[in-house]
Design an enzyme around this catalytic site. Structure first.
Site, PDB file in Angstrom:
ATOM      1  N   LYS A   1      42.352  36.087  55.659  1.00 49.22           N
ATOM      2  CA  LYS A   1      43.004  36.872  54.615  1.00 49.22           C
ATOM      3  C   LYS A   1      44.509  36.787  54.813  1.00 49.22           C
ATOM      4  O   LYS A   1      45.019  37.083  55.906  1.00 49.22           O
ATOM      5  CB  LYS A   1      42.546  38.333  54.667  1.00 49.22           C
ATOM      6  CG  LYS A   1      41.176  38.564  54.044  1.00 49.22           C
ATOM      7  CD  LYS A   1      40.947  40.019  53.670  1.00 49.22           C
ATOM      8  CE  LYS A   1      39.671  40.185  52.870  1.00 49.22           C
ATOM      9  NZ  LYS A   1      39.491  41.567  52.371  1.00 49.22           N
TER      10      LYS A   1
ATOM     11  N   GLY B   1      42.288  39.798  46.125  1.00 49.66           N
ATOM     12  CA  GLY B   1      42.217  41.240  45.967  1.00 49.66           C
ATOM     13  C   GLY B   1      43.597  41.818  45.757  1.00 49.66           C
ATOM     14  O   GLY B   1      44.585  41.080  45.611  1.00 49.66           O
ATOM     15  N   GLY B   2      43.693  43.146  45.737  1.00 42.95           N
ATOM     16  CA  GLY B   2      44.970  43.791  45.503  1.00 42.95           C
ATOM     17  C   GLY B   2      45.974  43.549  46.607  1.00 42.95           C
ATOM     18  O   GLY B   2      47.183  43.537  46.372  1.00 42.95           O
ATOM     19  N   MET B   3      45.493  43.336  47.853  1.00 40.05           N
ATOM     20  CA  MET B   3      46.401  43.189  48.978  1.00 40.05           C
ATOM     21  C   MET B   3      46.469  41.783  49.544  1.00 40.05           C
ATOM     22  O   MET B   3      47.430  41.450  50.227  1.00 40.05           O
ATOM     23  CB  MET B   3      45.999  44.155  50.101  1.00 40.05           C
ATOM     24  CG  MET B   3      46.196  45.614  49.754  1.00 40.05           C
ATOM     25  SD  MET B   3      45.881  46.714  51.152  1.00 40.05           S
ATOM     26  CE  MET B   3      44.149  46.440  51.453  1.00 40.05           C
TER      27      MET B   3
ATOM     28  N   ASP C   1      40.276  52.465  52.182  1.00 38.33           N
ATOM     29  CA  ASP C   1      40.009  51.592  51.035  1.00 38.33           C
ATOM     30  C   ASP C   1      38.532  51.203  51.000  1.00 38.33           C
ATOM     31  O   ASP C   1      38.186  50.032  50.812  1.00 38.33           O
ATOM     32  CB  ASP C   1      40.899  50.347  51.095  1.00 38.33           C
ATOM     33  CG  ASP C   1      40.985  49.631  49.746  1.00 38.33           C
ATOM     34  OD1 ASP C   1      40.631  50.248  48.724  1.00 38.33           O
ATOM     35  OD2 ASP C   1      41.395  48.461  49.717  1.00 38.33           O
TER      36      ASP C   1
ATOM     37  N   VAL D   1      41.849  35.535  50.040  1.00 41.77           N
ATOM     38  CA  VAL D   1      40.904  35.161  51.092  1.00 41.77           C
ATOM     39  C   VAL D   1      40.594  33.676  50.987  1.00 41.77           C
ATOM     40  O   VAL D   1      40.305  33.159  49.888  1.00 41.77           O
ATOM     41  CB  VAL D   1      39.599  35.975  50.986  1.00 41.77           C
ATOM     42  CG1 VAL D   1      38.727  35.732  52.222  1.00 41.77           C
ATOM     43  CG2 VAL D   1      39.893  37.447  50.818  1.00 41.77           C
TER      44      VAL D   1
ATOM     45  N   LEU E   1      38.447  31.795  48.497  1.00 40.00           N
ATOM     46  CA  LEU E   1      37.226  32.553  48.236  1.00 40.00           C
ATOM     47  C   LEU E   1      37.425  33.661  47.209  1.00 40.00           C
ATOM     48  O   LEU E   1      36.495  34.044  46.510  1.00 40.00           O
ATOM     49  CB  LEU E   1      36.692  33.165  49.543  1.00 40.00           C
ATOM     50  CG  LEU E   1      36.206  32.186  50.608  1.00 40.00           C
ATOM     51  CD1 LEU E   1      35.830  32.924  51.882  1.00 40.00           C
ATOM     52  CD2 LEU E   1      35.012  31.379  50.080  1.00 40.00           C
ATOM     53  N   GLY E   2      38.643  34.171  47.117  1.00 45.06           N
ATOM     54  CA  GLY E   2      38.887  35.244  46.152  1.00 45.06           C
ATOM     55  C   GLY E   2      40.217  35.911  46.410  1.00 45.06           C
ATOM     56  O   GLY E   2      40.877  35.677  47.428  1.00 45.06           O
TER      57      GLY E   2
END
Length: 562
Positions: free
Chosen positions: A45, A25-27, A150, A30, A22-23
């Site tokens: 995640k 991120g920085g951490m 965050d 997903v 799905l995508g």
């Protein structure tokens, strides 16, 4: 060769069937997956391998367990978590190399980031509703001792007309387990630079829930204007802006916003945590009266009523002046004015210590608005320019990574740039840059044989920069052109422009007293002089048998302190 998706799918195969990514991120990355036990769609995640290795399963599960206790209509619940399989290239017995993951409900909607990218600024009533719902979620979490750290549009999901906050506990766990420097090295922005509170940017180890209040202020600013209050070409520039820049008024970017709504957002963005709302619940209480049909816009036929008084920076500036702020430098404690060998002594009746780091902290320069202090800090044999607020907070090294040493910062009259000297074994240069970093401009370069320029000073009108080099007093235009010799003065240093720009004061002799080096603090004689800024013969105005230093003009320009 199996892809990362294949490796993750194999590691999680006992619990989930991964469908697609799905995508990222920085951490974490997903994935959309099917929960095999409960036959439902979930979002899984998976932490990035380098972060999982730094964090470790034990710490990860402790923080996730705390976050899993949060039950609130605007907090995305946590279904499950675990450590499965091994990342590529890890040893068979390396537990820290396992994939760390947590599963949440799959929300068939969009993130707030997607909404902002699609529409830009939101209708005011939508922005207020989202802020209230996110603040209410934060209030619940804070009451249970959980700070998010965050808050950003990517971590806020929109389901129908409502907002859901995700990732509670994860950012805090990662940040405390790895430390800011490690995360920066890994390319991860803790808290995400655009949304980080000044105390986060300064790596303050004593963070609390008020960093979430600040991030919510950034979010509110973005919802109302379509942009965040601070940005930069690098993460370091953005972090420095949080610490030292004031945000542009929302009403300038979106006329018609009610003063009450603007004041609420700006209070969230206060640099000092004590000046913000002290709880998310307090923020909800301030926002709820604005959730009206007018949506926080000011009708043209009414007079606005302030719900929250805006901060008064002018009052802080007066306090700064009243405190007679100084860095304790050697034995300097009293300034004297002398005329023909006589005159009243002027004592500093109160001093406030601003800096406390190890190593030398010298050559201070307070910004024109009195809000920030730039100075030369020497730690571990390396000299850099540091910046910190005058009303508290940690200093930021704004020349970190530059080769050689950087000394003698001086502010432009408008406060937008600093001029300073940078030097190494090959030569020296006079540079300028914004106090937020970046956009470094080289005005003049010299070889070491010509002598290192000591302390460039901007003229009061910002059109010229005067500096010392060897036995010469020189001046050039602010863009580095038009270099001119004004006078020859033996061992000249510590230039100071008069307020009207017509005169230059300086010191002859014993330059090693003021600048770090073998002779730093050397108690030898020196003499204060004054000369025309257009060039001419310097006139000595002090005796030549005492240590006379640090000339500074009074605001009217009719007297000189030293």
């Amino acid at each position: 060769m199996p892809t990362q998706f294949d490796r993750v799918a194999a590691a999680l195969a006992d619990n989930f069937r991964l469908e697609r990514e799905l995508g990222q991120g920085g951490m974490a990355t997903v994935y959309l997956a099917e929960d095999l036990k409960h036959r439902r769609k979930v979002a899984v995640k998976v932490l990035r391998p380098e972060l999982a290795a730094s964090l470790g399963p034990d710490r990860f599960f402790r923080e996730i367990e705390v976050a899993a206790q949060l039950q609130h209509p605007h907090i995305l619940p946590l279904f499950d978590s675990g450590a499965s399989g091994r990342a590529a290239g890890s040893a068979a017995d390396d537990k820290s190399a396992e994939f760390l993951w947590y599963a949440m409900p799959f929300v068939d909607g969009e993130t707030l980031r997607d909404r902002l990218a699609r529409t830009g600024e939101l209708p005011v009533h939508d922005a207020i509703r989202i802020l209230i719902e996110v603040a209410d979620a934060l209030a619940h979490a804070h009451q249970h001792g959980v700070a998010h750290r965050d808050i950003k549009p990517e971590n806020i999901l929109l389901s129908g007309r409502h907002a859901l906050v995700s990732d509670f506990g994860v950012a805090k766990a990662v940040s405390e387990a790895t430390g800011r420097q490690q995360l920066t090295t890994a390319g991860v922005a803790l808290g995400t630079p655009a949304y980080m509170a000044p105390e986060q940017a300064a790596a303050d180890p004593h963070l609390d829930h008020r960093v979430d209040i600040y991030a919510l202020g950034v979010l509110g600013y973005e919802l109302l204007t379509g942009r965040t209050p601070f940005s930069g070409r690098t993460p370091q520039e953005t972090l420095a802006a949080h610490v030292m820049q004031a945000p542009e008024a929302i009403s300038r970017l979106r006329p018609g916003i009610s003063p009450a709504l603007e004041a609420i957002v700006m209070k969230c963005l206060a640099k000092r945590p004590a000046d913000r709302f002290q709880s998310a619940e307090e923020l909800v209480t301030a926002l709820e009266p604005l959730a009206t049909p007018s949506g926080g816009m000011t009708p043209t036929y009414t007079q606005p009523v302030k719900g929250v008084a805006p901060m008064a920076p002018a009052g802080r500036r007066r306090a700064v002046r009243a405190a007679a702020l100084v860095i304790v430098l050697g034995s300097l404690g009293v300034l004297m004015t002398r005329r023909a060998g006589s005159g009243p002594e002027v004592a500093l009746t109160r001093t406030t210590r601003l800096t406390s780091a190890q190593g030398l902290e010298v050559l201070p320069a307070i910004s024109p608005d009195n809000q920030f202090l730039a100075y030369t800090g020497v730690q571990g044999g390396s000299a850099n320019i540091y910046l910190q607020p005058t009303d508290g907070g940690r200093a930021i090294n704004i020349t970190e990574g530059m080769p050689g040493a950087q000394i003698s910062p001086n502010w432009s009259p408008d406060g937008r740039r600093l001029v300073f000297v940078s030097y190494d074994s090959s030569g020296a240069a006079i540079l300028t840059m914004p106090p937020t970093g970046g956009d470094v401009r080289r005005l003049r370069s010299v070889s070491r044989r010509g002598g290192v320029p000591l302390a460039p000073k901007w003229s009061p009108d910002g059109s010229q920069i005067a500096f010392e080099q060897g036995d010469s007093v020189l001046v050039m235009a602010a863009d580095g052109t038009g270099l001119a010799l004004l006078a020859r003065v033996r061992d000249v240093h510590s230039l100071a422009w008069s307020p009207d720009g017509r005169w230059l004061a300086g010191v002859r002799g014993n330059s090693e007293f003021a600048y770090s080096g073998p002779g730093f603090g050397n108690l030898a004689a020196s003499t204060v002089f004054v000369m025309p800024a257009a060039g001419g013969t310097p006139v000595m105005v002090s005796d030549s048998t005492s240590l006379n230093l640090s000339p500074a003009w009074l605001p009217g320009g009719d007297a000189l302190l030293y």
